[in-house]
Design an enzyme around this catalytic site. Structure first.
Site, PDB file in Angstrom:
ATOM      1  N   PHE A  16       4.199  -4.189   2.538  1.00  0.00           N
ATOM      2  CA  PHE A  16       3.069  -5.111   2.595  1.00  0.00           C
ATOM      3  C   PHE A  16       1.717  -4.456   2.346  1.00  0.00           C
ATOM      4  CE2 PHE A  16       6.383  -7.367   4.981  1.00  0.00           C
ATOM      5  CZ  PHE A  16       6.429  -8.523   4.221  1.00  0.00           C
ATOM      6  N   HIS A  17       1.583  -3.163   2.581  1.00  0.00           N
ATOM      7  CA  HIS A  17       0.292  -2.529   2.311  1.00  0.00           C
ATOM      8  C   HIS A  17       0.024  -2.430   0.807  1.00  0.00           C
ATOM      9  CE1 HIS A  17       1.411   1.986   1.743  1.00  0.00           C
ATOM     10  NE2 HIS A  17       2.354   1.215   1.285  1.00  0.00           N
ATOM     11  N   GLU A  18       1.035  -2.665   0.018  1.00  0.00           N
ATOM     12  CA  GLU A  18       0.898  -2.624  -1.442  1.00  0.00           C
ATOM     13  C   GLU A  18       0.361  -3.932  -2.019  1.00  0.00           C
ATOM     14  OE1 GLU A  18       1.574  -0.025  -3.435  1.00  0.00           O
ATOM     15  OE2 GLU A  18       2.462   1.296  -1.929  1.00  0.00           O
ATOM     16  N   ARG A  70      -5.177  -2.309  -2.680  1.00  0.00           N
ATOM     17  CA  ARG A  70      -4.204  -2.334  -1.594  1.00  0.00           C
ATOM     18  C   ARG A  70      -4.962  -2.145  -0.294  1.00  0.00           C
ATOM     19  NH1 ARG A  70      -0.650   2.086  -4.738  1.00  0.00           N
ATOM     20  NH2 ARG A  70       0.062   0.743  -6.402  1.00  0.00           N
ATOM     21  N   GLU A  72      -4.561  -1.167   4.192  1.00  0.00           N
ATOM     22  CA  GLU A  72      -3.894  -1.031   5.471  1.00  0.00           C
ATOM     23  C   GLU A  72      -4.493  -2.118   6.355  1.00  0.00           C
ATOM     24  OE1 GLU A  72      -1.434   0.719   5.403  1.00  0.00           O
ATOM     25  OE2 GLU A  72      -1.803   2.411   4.095  1.00  0.00           O
TER      26      GLU A  72
END
Length: 88
Positions: A16-18, A70, A72
């Site tokens: 998901f951080h991508e 992207r 975090e």
């Protein structure tokens, strides 16, 4: 034949951080129907940045990820994303 319907666990590691929130919501929308009614669990193995006073290394990783569109996410961002996708 292999089926993903009703698996015990759905694991997403460093996925998901991508992706921006809109794409993450699409991914989650596709897995949710396979989970419903089966007691399945969603496990996400990804970095969580503290909402306040993140360690420098985590903040720098987030800044680095921004170069590639992207990111975090903080605990609140994860909570909001998952709630918006219909998970609790």
């Amino acid at each position: 034949m292999f089926s993903l319907l009703g698996a015990t666990v759905y694991l997403f590691k460093n996925i998901f951080h991508e992706w921006p929130d809109a794409e993450c919501l699409k991914i989650l929308a596709n897995v949710a129907p396979a989970m419903r009614g089966h007691g399945s669990r969603l496990l996400i193995c990804d970095l969580v940045i503290p909402d306040r006073h993140p360690p420098a290394v985590k903040a720098l990783r987030d800044i680095n990820m921004l170069q590639f569109s992207r990111k975090e996410r903080s605990q609140k961002q994860w909570d909001d994303l998952l709630r918006h996708a219909g998970f609790h």
